[in-house]
Design a protein around this motif. Structure first.
Motif, mmCIF file in Angstrom:
data_model
loop_
_atom_site.group_PDB
_atom_site.id
_atom_site.type_symbol
_atom_site.label_atom_id
_atom_site.label_comp_id
_atom_site.label_asym_id
_atom_site.label_seq_id
_atom_site.Cartn_x
_atom_site.Cartn_y
_atom_site.Cartn_z
ATOM 1 N N LYS A 1 0.786 -1.635 0.167
ATOM 2 C CA LYS A 1 0.057 -0.083 0.112
ATOM 3 C C LYS A 1 1.335 0.978 -0.317
ATOM 4 O O LYS A 1 1.297 1.994 1.375
ATOM 5 N N THR B 1 -8.976 -15.936 6.848
ATOM 6 C CA THR B 1 -9.528 -17.008 7.444
ATOM 7 C C THR B 1 -8.295 -18.183 6.662
ATOM 8 O O THR B 1 -7.848 -18.869 6.963
ATOM 9 N N ILE B 2 -8.619 -18.182 5.388
ATOM 10 C CA ILE B 2 -8.238 -19.143 4.475
ATOM 11 C C ILE B 2 -7.059 -19.033 4.347
ATOM 12 O O ILE B 2 -6.310 -19.882 3.822
ATOM 13 N N ASP C 1 -4.921 -17.323 6.409
ATOM 14 C CA ASP C 1 -4.033 -17.605 6.808
ATOM 15 C C ASP C 1 -4.298 -19.397 7.354
ATOM 16 O O ASP C 1 -2.832 -19.960 7.463
ATOM 17 N N PHE D 1 -1.190 -20.073 5.242
ATOM 18 C CA PHE D 1 0.329 -19.921 4.976
ATOM 19 C C PHE D 1 0.740 -20.760 6.275
ATOM 20 O O PHE D 1 1.777 -20.992 6.069
ATOM 21 N N GLN E 1 1.280 -20.015 -4.310
ATOM 22 C CA GLN E 1 0.868 -21.013 -4.381
ATOM 23 C C GLN E 1 -0.652 -20.991 -3.274
ATOM 24 O O GLN E 1 -1.492 -21.971 -3.542
ATOM 25 N N THR E 2 -0.355 -20.094 -2.194
ATOM 26 C CA THR E 2 -1.711 -19.591 -1.984
ATOM 27 C C THR E 2 -3.142 -18.862 -2.823
ATOM 28 O O THR E 2 -4.203 -19.575 -2.617
ATOM 29 N N MET F 1 3.714 -15.370 11.626
ATOM 30 C CA MET F 1 2.727 -14.720 10.732
ATOM 31 C C MET F 1 2.069 -13.459 11.164
ATOM 32 O O MET F 1 1.247 -13.161 9.842
ATOM 33 N N TYR G 1 -3.058 -30.966 1.850
ATOM 34 C CA TYR G 1 -2.778 -29.856 1.160
ATOM 35 C C TYR G 1 -1.646 -29.140 1.768
ATOM 36 O O TYR G 1 -1.075 -29.349 0.695
#
Lengths: 285, 254
Positions: free
Chosen positions: A97, A166-167, A169, A172, A180-181, B56, B110
């Motif tokens: 950003k 959340t998907i 996260d 990762f 890949q994500t 994270m 996965y």
């Protein structure tokens, strides 16, 4: 009259006004459609669809026009789809950003509102003259791709944004890289939305005459284009051409061609609605 | 607590979100194959700290740390550490179950697939083993190809645990793993944590003090970005040293 009675009356009045506003658009559209169908439906037959253009209204057909429209549709999709998705993914997932990315974002939104004839002029200068393509299918498809790119980028970003944090996260945390994500999670989950946007953008492109006339698409093309480097016409140009003739028989031809063009547009919109519906049913977060 | 090897360690760790000082000089060593619980009121930094343990927070704009986090004595923020390799070692389970919109089988494998493992037999074996380990196998063995989103919340959370186990980490981080679940599902998750600590080092963030008391060996109390107190769970709940800890665990605030 008490206050609550007054409020109820206002409520009622607004409701009536709302129904009226809604109906205006629909009624006008309905009148237009009925008028066109009455005028043109009798003209549509196999010969009309498979005949080449002609000076005589009775034997003129729209083969070259719808073939050109189909070519333009497919070529524009092939060009705009990967470019738009890649740009959308970059802006949403990778771009930091910064002032530059903010500037880009605002301008992409602005580009979606630029009149199509401006794109025609851009295409004329860039593809027809500088790249020396001439007024061929490829130049037309590139021009229309530019026209729909902003829409494709914006819808791609919207669809990607709808994929929950959340998907990402989860992906990762299992050691997936950003790419890949995006490839395994974000794109599959947002693909329905992206496709819907692309199809709606294409159905806009299908109706464009102005930018293609500017780049030099012809009204009279006596053959069906066989490669992207052939000259071409499209349905809207054919319609435009026929409606500017004085003879009534050509107006009937135009009405018939409009019906075909509308069918193509409705078909595309129908596919988009179906895809969106299926997407909503399949994925519940 | 010094006899056992310490698996994870933070040394003088400070963390910032932009100008906000979220973690202040954290020093802590977490024991291998034991459960460490982080407790504290909302915004105390316990989740932030948990998420520094597998990096994270790297994706958050403006986040930075000072100090060290050691996994088996190696600084995970060192320049030569690859984040994807780190996360194979340190798995994570989130507050809200977050299964991917794919089949149960695809969810579990996965992590292996993105490592490039394609052998069907290997994947199937890993899938069964992980699901059994997460106490979910018997409930889903006949519907591995069904969507994971059709499972109940508690099942989804155990699926997320199975998914983390499949890549064979040595540490599992859990961020309030039962806070979105009903009491029965919560009990199952807690039983599972008891089982898992035989093989894994577990770090769990929880809002629920009873839960910390039930599942953990050691408890760390965080307050306003500081680690106020860290001791054996029993010790902390029976004789807290700091008054802030005492006030919190007796329910006077938070």
């Amino acid at each position: 009259m008490t206050n609550s009675e007054k409020n109820r009356l206002k409520d009622k009045a607004f409701q009536v006004f709302g129904v009226f506003c809604t109906l205006i658009g629909l009624v006008v559209l309905a009148i237009f459609l009925i008028d066109i169908v009455i005028e043109g439906i009798g003209r549509i037959d196999w010969d009309f669809l498979t005949s080449l253009p002609s000076r005589r209204a009775a034997s003129a057909g729209i083969l070259t026009a719808w073939a050109g429209t189909l070519w333009i549709l497919v070529l524009s999709a092939v060009i705009a789809f990967p470019l738009g998705i890649a740009a959308g993914v970059y802006l949403e997932e990778y771009a930091k950003k910064t002032k530059l990315s903010n500037f880009l974002e605002i301008n992409i939104a602005n580009l979606a509102g630029v009149p199509s004839i401006i794109y025609g002029l851009l295409g004329l200068e860039l593809f027809v003259r500088m790249m020396n393509l001439g007024g061929v299918l490829l130049a037309g498809a590139l021009t229309l791709s530019l026209l729909i790119l902003p829409i494709v980028i914006v819808t791609t970003r919207e669809s990607i944004k709808a994929v929950p944090r959340t998907i990402r996260d989860g992906s990762f945390a299992l050691g997936a890289s950003k790419w890949q994500t995006v490839w395994h999670q974000v794109l599959p989950a947002s693909f329905g939305g992206i496709l819907t946007g692309v199809i709606l953008a294409l159905s806009r492109a299908v109706g464009e005459a102005a930018p293609l006339i500017v780049i030099g698409a012809l009204a009279y093309v006596p053959f069906v284009p066989k490669s992207p480097m052939d000259e071409f016409t499209v349905l809207p140009i054919q319609i435009f051409n026929w409606t500017s003739r004085p003879q009534a028989a050509f107006l009937t031809n135009a009405a018939a061609a409009i019906i075909i063009l509308l069918l193509i547009t409705f078909l595309l919109n129908g596919i988009a609605v179906y895809l969106r519906h299926r997407q909503q049913k399949k994925i519940k977060w | 607590m010094t006899k056992k090897h310490s698996k994870l360690e933070a040394i003088n760790l400070d963390a910032y979100y932009g100008d906000f000082h979220a973690l202040k000089g954290i020093n802590i060593a977490m024991e291998e194959k034991a459960v460490t619980a982080f407790i504290g009121p909302s915004g105390c930094g316990k989740s932030t700290f948990l998420r520094t343990l597998n990096r994270m927070n790297d994706y958050i704009d403006g986040f930075r740390i000072e100090g060290q986090v050691l996994l088996d004595g190696r600084d995970i923020y060192a320049a030569d550490v690859r984040v994807d390799e780190l996360r194979k070692e340190v798995g994570m389970v989130f507050q809200k179950p977050n299964p991917f919109p794919k089949s149960i089988f695809e969810n579990v494998v996965y992590g292996l697939k993105i490592q490039g493992i394609k052998d069907k037999n290997v994947l199937q074996e890993a899938c069964e083993k992980s699901l059994q380990h997460a106490a979910l196998w018997n409930e889903v063995k006949d519907k591995l190809d069904k969507s994971a989103l059709a499972l109940s919340g508690g099942q989804q959370q155990r699926l997320c645990i199975a998914r983390a186990l499949a890549i064979q980490p040595s540490v599992i981080l859990m961020d309030e793993p039962a806070s979105a679940l009903d009491p029965i599902s919560t009990a199952k998750i807690e039983d599972l944590i008891h089982e898992l600590k035989k093989d894994y080092t577990i770090v769990i963030v929880t809002h629920n003090m009873q839960q910390a008391g039930r599942v953990s060996d050691h408890t760390a109390f965080f307050y306003m970005g500081e680690l106020v107190e860290y001791s054996k769970t029993k010790t902390m709940f029976t004789s807290p040293k700091d008054t802030r800890t005492q006030n919190y665990i007796t329910g006077r605030f938070g």
